[in-house]
Design a protein around this motif. Structure first.
Motif, mmCIF file in Angstrom:
data_model
loop_
_atom_site.group_PDB
_atom_site.id
_atom_site.type_symbol
_atom_site.label_atom_id
_atom_site.label_comp_id
_atom_site.label_asym_id
_atom_site.label_seq_id
_atom_site.Cartn_x
_atom_site.Cartn_y
_atom_site.Cartn_z
ATOM 1 N N PRO A 7 0.822 -1.225 0.000
ATOM 2 C CA PRO A 7 0.000 0.000 0.000
ATOM 3 C C PRO A 7 0.850 1.266 0.000
ATOM 4 N N TYR A 8 1.944 1.243 0.763
ATOM 5 C CA TYR A 8 2.810 2.417 0.809
ATOM 6 C C TYR A 8 3.381 2.723 -0.577
ATOM 7 N N LEU A 9 3.855 1.679 -1.234
ATOM 8 C CA LEU A 9 4.472 1.855 -2.555
ATOM 9 C C LEU A 9 3.457 2.419 -3.553
ATOM 10 N N VAL A 10 2.267 1.850 -3.548
ATOM 11 C CA VAL A 10 1.230 2.315 -4.484
ATOM 12 C C VAL A 10 0.887 3.775 -4.183
ATOM 13 N N GLY A 11 0.839 4.094 -2.896
ATOM 14 C CA GLY A 11 0.593 5.497 -2.505
ATOM 15 C C GLY A 11 1.612 6.428 -3.136
ATOM 16 N N ARG A 12 2.901 6.023 -3.093
ATOM 17 C CA ARG A 12 3.948 6.863 -3.719
ATOM 18 C C ARG A 12 3.703 6.985 -5.224
ATOM 19 N N PHE A 13 3.253 5.874 -5.828
ATOM 20 C CA PHE A 13 2.943 5.906 -7.266
ATOM 21 C C PHE A 13 1.897 6.973 -7.550
ATOM 22 N N ILE A 14 0.834 6.965 -6.729
ATOM 23 C CA ILE A 14 -0.268 7.911 -6.962
ATOM 24 C C ILE A 14 0.248 9.341 -6.842
ATOM 25 N N LEU A 15 1.045 9.596 -5.795
ATOM 26 C CA LEU A 15 1.560 10.957 -5.600
ATOM 27 C C LEU A 15 2.410 11.389 -6.787
ATOM 28 N N ALA A 16 3.251 10.479 -7.263
ATOM 29 C CA ALA A 16 4.111 10.817 -8.402
ATOM 30 C C ALA A 16 3.264 11.103 -9.641
ATOM 31 N N PHE A 17 2.212 10.342 -9.792
ATOM 32 C CA PHE A 17 1.321 10.536 -10.934
ATOM 33 C C PHE A 17 0.657 11.918 -10.874
ATOM 34 N N LEU A 18 0.211 12.284 -9.665
ATOM 35 C CA LEU A 18 -0.419 13.602 -9.510
ATOM 36 C C LEU A 18 0.569 14.727 -9.805
ATOM 37 N N ASP A 19 1.813 14.522 -9.380
ATOM 38 C CA ASP A 19 2.836 15.537 -9.651
ATOM 39 C C ASP A 19 3.044 15.702 -11.143
ATOM 40 N N GLN A 20 3.038 14.590 -11.844
ATOM 41 C CA GLN A 20 3.193 14.643 -13.306
ATOM 42 C C GLN A 20 2.050 15.433 -13.944
ATOM 43 N N THR A 21 0.853 15.147 -13.510
ATOM 44 C CA THR A 21 -0.309 15.848 -14.067
ATOM 45 C C THR A 21 -0.197 17.345 -13.819
ATOM 46 N N LYS A 22 0.303 17.680 -12.630
ATOM 47 C CA LYS A 22 0.485 19.088 -12.282
ATOM 48 C C LYS A 22 1.388 19.767 -13.295
ATOM 49 N N LEU A 23 2.467 19.086 -13.641
ATOM 50 C CA LEU A 23 3.402 19.661 -14.600
ATOM 51 C C LEU A 23 2.742 19.823 -15.965
ATOM 52 N N LYS A 24 1.885 18.869 -16.273
ATOM 53 C CA LYS A 24 1.251 18.867 -17.579
ATOM 54 C C LYS A 24 0.252 20.021 -17.702
ATOM 55 N N TYR A 25 -0.546 20.206 -16.665
ATOM 56 C CA TYR A 25 -1.567 21.268 -16.716
ATOM 57 C C TYR A 25 -1.280 22.306 -15.636
ATOM 58 N N SER A 26 -0.547 23.297 -16.032
ATOM 59 C CA SER A 26 -0.167 24.276 -14.995
ATOM 60 C C SER A 26 -1.384 25.044 -14.482
ATOM 61 N N LEU A 27 -2.438 25.122 -15.316
ATOM 62 C CA LEU A 27 -3.651 25.824 -14.873
ATOM 63 C C LEU A 27 -4.334 25.075 -13.732
ATOM 64 N N LEU A 28 -4.083 23.769 -13.656
ATOM 65 C CA LEU A 28 -4.766 22.950 -12.640
ATOM 66 C C LEU A 28 -3.933 22.774 -11.376
ATOM 67 N N GLU A 29 -2.809 23.490 -11.328
ATOM 68 C CA GLU A 29 -1.846 23.220 -10.251
ATOM 69 C C GLU A 29 -2.477 23.348 -8.863
ATOM 70 N N THR A 30 -3.228 24.435 -8.670
ATOM 71 C CA THR A 30 -3.811 24.674 -7.350
ATOM 72 C C THR A 30 -4.805 23.565 -6.997
ATOM 73 N N GLU A 31 -5.656 23.256 -7.931
ATOM 74 C CA GLU A 31 -6.679 22.233 -7.663
ATOM 75 C C GLU A 31 -6.029 20.891 -7.337
ATOM 76 N N LEU A 32 -4.982 20.558 -8.111
ATOM 77 C CA LEU A 32 -4.329 19.263 -7.892
ATOM 78 C C LEU A 32 -3.623 19.225 -6.541
ATOM 79 N N SER A 33 -3.005 20.337 -6.161
ATOM 80 C CA SER A 33 -2.357 20.378 -4.838
ATOM 81 C C SER A 33 -3.391 20.194 -3.750
ATOM 82 N N PHE A 34 -4.521 20.858 -3.932
ATOM 83 C CA PHE A 34 -5.597 20.745 -2.956
ATOM 84 C C PHE A 34 -6.100 19.305 -2.883
ATOM 85 N N PHE A 35 -6.232 18.701 -4.046
ATOM 86 C CA PHE A 35 -6.668 17.304 -4.140
ATOM 87 C C PHE A 35 -5.701 16.395 -3.390
#
Lengths: 556, 261
Positions: A180-208
């Motif tokens: 579970p810990y490892l998968v959790g890190r995967f999810i966080l890394a994935f969210l970080d990637q999305t943040k980079l992709k859509y800079s307009l969504l940065e705030t929402e993704l951080s909040f998420f």
């Protein structure tokens, strides 16, 4: 008899040679030391005046008004056409603009430019047509779907990992407790990637991320399901937002394109250029068909840019250009306000001490504390001011906080001198006033205070020099290192005037002495120091003039 | 021992009854009783430190301003009212009882402002009334003719004697009943002294005057009654002529004849 007297005429000659020599030595030492002090004083003044006048006066011997009237700026030293010139930021950018304007005029007359302009026009029109609303809408829908498909794949894989780690990923070598810990890190890394992709969504993704962090940290098959749902909702909701932003931007872009095509100029070109770059960064537009078009547009824009923009390489020196007007204004404001407050508080206190207070333990305690106050180092006053006015009373770094801090610092001087001068008023004035039926306050108001005013102003002269000169008390309470706005500019409400920081000369000298040194900052320091000296001198002589006028009026 | 001789035609202005006064623990006046008569000039004489100035300052409560100074016994009655009663406002009292000091001490203002000062602080607003009173006071102080053309000049441009008469005019402007004078001529030259003395003689008609003087001849010239103090005690109080020609007490005679003082 006469002869006797004459022979004894030398009886006043010194018999004690040692005392005579000692006298000579003492005289010599005191004289030499006095001359040394005189020399040091002259040297200091000569140094400041000679070096400071390089900045304060122009080469033709006139006063350098820009130094007195401008804000501090970066100094740009440029070499153009073999000529070295020193320009402040304002002048530098204006100079660059002039150069590019003339280059643009030249470019305008070339046939190549007309060709490029035509091509650019055609491409821009196509680009905005291709990305018309309808097409874009379908693009958006497929884009969201793509995103969701990608996310679904990922989440499915992670869920399987959680449920049965060994079968799906035997090469991970991770025990099922740690999965579970490892998968959790995967999810966080994935969210970080999305943040980079859509800079307009940065705030929402951080909040998420923050909102679901507890769940991500302790994953289970139920919680990962919830996260997946929430993430899909987020995409659904916010990718539309990006879409709306894009529509607005496109409208804006079309206007700018029209602007540029109708009246090509360096300004409309720069606006268009920066917008196209933003346009390209929008991931929604990066579809294969429009990408080549954009590339063509970009290369044309680049060509136009490189043809009319002329780089003027410059060496930059921070704080070394422009002038010190905000600092002069700030210092005058600080000194004026602080002295006003100090005089009001100090004179009231002095009146109480000399007229009303009955001598006793309390009065000696007050006197003792005032004396001690005079011995407190100025940095302590700075800290006191920061603690009381800036933080506790929440005035922030402001003129008001600076006024009170400085006023408290000079209070001992003001109180002592005012009390002294109140006491020196002849008893006769007080007695005759009282004997004519005056109350004590009337007596103080009419026949003590007016005559004590010259003495009180003497304290003000001493105070002005101290208040103007101190750096430490205003460092934390009132001074800004850099503020090009003048204190009376941009006030929303008149009370804002008191709650703004200002620049001040002593702090400015401190700031430009802390930055990397070179010949230009040294000039600036000495110029500021000279102006500072002159200012203090003027302020002090102002109170001096008022004092001598009062003296002439109330002469006894 | 103490001679209380009243001239029957004059009512009592100030009645001092068994007054003792001390600064801290030092007693400077002990058991003084005397009566000052209306429209008469009473002079206090005696060597330095005998308490005559202190007694004078008891009459308008100026002593109160000195720390630790207080009346230990007795009372001072003015118009049959004890001025040390709680209900008496010293400010009001001092308006009724004017005082002229040893050193001429006009304010460093114009002559006009000096004379009108007392009126101004009492809140007089009527300019014409003030002008009137200023002129009247200067007339009474025999200064009007000398200064009427330069009322707006600084008072310090006047001579010493003129300054002292200006101070008297300033006192007269608040219209007191009694005028206390604390060695008014001690810093004046003989000519100026003569003028002030003449003025005092004329003022007697309208005011009760108490004058402290070091100068026995002066007391003899201007006063109707004389009190001789020595070491805080009132030694003798009588008509001036009697004191100077035929003193009852040995000490008085010694002082007047210049054996000490």
């Amino acid at each position: 008899m006469m002869k006797d007297q004459r022979s004894q005429s030398n009886r006043f000659s010194s018999g004690n040679n040692r005392m005579v020599n000692l006298e000579k030595i003492v005289f010599g030492i005191t004289r030499i030391l006095t001359y040394v002090i005189l020399f040091c004083a002259c040297f200091i003044f000569w140094d400041i005046i000679s070096k400071g006048s390089r900045k304060l006066f122009t080469d033709d011997g006139f006063i350098n008004w820009s130094f007195l009237s401008e804000s501090p700026q970066t100094l740009h030293v440029i070499e153009h056409n073999g000529e070295i010139s020193k320009l402040s930021s304002d002048e530098y950018f204006k100079f660059k603009e002039e150069l590019s304007d003339s280059a643009w005029d030249e470019l305008n007359s070339r046939d190549e430019f007309t060709k490029v302009q035509k091509r650019l026009k055609a491409n821009l029109v196509t680009a905005t047509e291709v990305t018309s609303n309808e097409v874009q809408k379908s693009l958006l829908t497929s884009f969201i779907q793509d995103e969701q498909t990608e996310a679904t794949e990922k989440f499915t894989y992670w869920m399987e990992l959680l449920e049965n780690a060994s079968s799906h990923a035997p090469d991970f070598q991770v025990s099922s407790e740690n999965m579970p810990y490892l998968v959790g890190r995967f999810i966080l890394a994935f969210l970080d990637q999305t943040k980079l992709k859509y800079s307009l969504l940065e705030t929402e993704l951080s909040f998420f991320q923050a909102l679901h962090y507890p769940k991500i940290d302790h994953l289970s098959s139920q919680s990962i399901q919830k996260i997946k749902l929430a993430y899909f909702n987020l995409l659904e909701e916010h990718l539309h937002k990006i879409w709306e932003a894009y529509i607005a931007e496109k409208k804006n872009l079309k206007e700018n394109i029209n602007d540029f095509l109708q009246s090509p100029s360096p300004t409309s070109f720069s606006t268009l250029e920066s917008q196209i770059i933003g346009y390209m960064e929008n991931p929604l537009l990066l579809k294969e068909n429009s990408a080549s078009l954009l590339e063509a547009i970009t290369s044309d824009l680049q060509w136009i840019g490189s043809e009319h923009r002329i780089e003027v390489p410059s060496k930059d020196y921070a704080y070394s250009g422009g002038g010190i007007f905000p600092a002069i204004a700030g210092t005058i404001l600080l000194v004026g306000g602080a002295m006003l407050i100090a005089l009001m508080l100090g004179v009231c206190c002095a009146i109480f001490l000399s007229e009303y207070g009955k001598s006793g333990k309390f009065l000696s305690l007050v006197r003792l504390s005032i004396l001690n106050l005079a011995g407190v180092p100025s940095i302590i006053f700075g800290l006191f001011g920061m603690g009381l006015f800036v933080i506790f009373l929440d005035w922030n770094v402001s003129i008001l906080a600076g006024w009170f801090t400085l006023a408290f610092m000079v209070l001992p001087i003001v109180i002592t001198a005012s009390e002294e001068s109140l006491r020196s008023i002849p008893k006769g004035f007080r007695e005759s006033s009282l004997a004519l039926g005056a109350t004590k306050w009337t007596m103080i108001r009419t026949s003590v205070l007016p005559y004590a005013m010259p003495g009180i102003l003497t304290s003000a002269i001493l105070g002005v020099a101290r208040v103007a000169g101190e750096t430490a008390p205003i460092m934390f309470t009132a001074a800004f290192a850099m503020r090009s706005e003048l204190p009376w500019e941009g006030l929303e409400h008149w009370t804002d005037f008191f709650f703004q920081g200002v620049m001040a000369l002593p702090y400015h000298i401190y700031v430009i002495s802390k930055i990397p040194q070179n010949e230009y900052t040294v000039d600036m320091q000495y110029g500021t120091a000279l102006v500072f000296l002159i200012l203090v001198f003027l302020l002090a002589s102002l109170s001096f003039i008022i004092r001598s006028r009062l003296r002439r009026k109330f002469n006894w | 021992m103490i001679k209380e001789k009243k001239a029957p035609s004059y009512p009592i202005a100030i009645d001092v009854k068994d007054l003792s006064f001390s600064y801290g623990k030092t007693e400077v006046l002990s058991s003084i009783s005397l009566q000052i008569l209306q429209n008469q000039v009473t002079s206090f004489i005696g060597p330095s430190g005998c308490g005559k100035s202190t007694l004078l300052r008891c009459f308008n409560r100026m002593n109160e301003l000195i720390e630790h100074a207080k009346i230990t016994q007795g009372s001072v009655l003015i118009n049959e009212l004890d001025i040390y009663e709680k209900s008496v406002d010293p400010i009001e009292l001092r308006k009724r009882i004017g005082m002229v000091f040893q050193n001429s001490n006009p304010f460093p203002k114009t002559i006009y402002q000096n004379v009108s000062y007392g009126l101004k602080i009492q809140g007089f607003k009527n300019k014409r009334k003030i002008d009137e009173i200023v002129e009247d006071s200067l007339q009474k102080a025999a200064l009007w003719d000398e200064v009427k053309d330069r009322l707006n000049e600084n008072a310090y441009e006047l001579s010493g004697g003129q300054q002292q008469r200006l101070c008297i005019a300033r006192t007269l402007a608040v219209q007191p009943e009694i005028i206390l004078m604390d060695e008014p001529c001690s810093s004046l030259d003989p000519v100026a002294t003569a003028r002030v003395e003449e003025l005092i003689f004329n003022l007697k008609q309208d005011y009760t005057i108490v004058i402290v003087t070091h100068n026995m001849q002066q007391a003899g010239r201007i006063s109707d009654l004389t009190a001789f103090f020595y070491l805080g005690k009132l030694i003798e109080f009588d008509e001036t002529k009697k004191i100077f020609i035929n003193p009852k007490m040995q000490q008085t005679e010694d002082y007047i004849s210049g054996k000490f003082g």
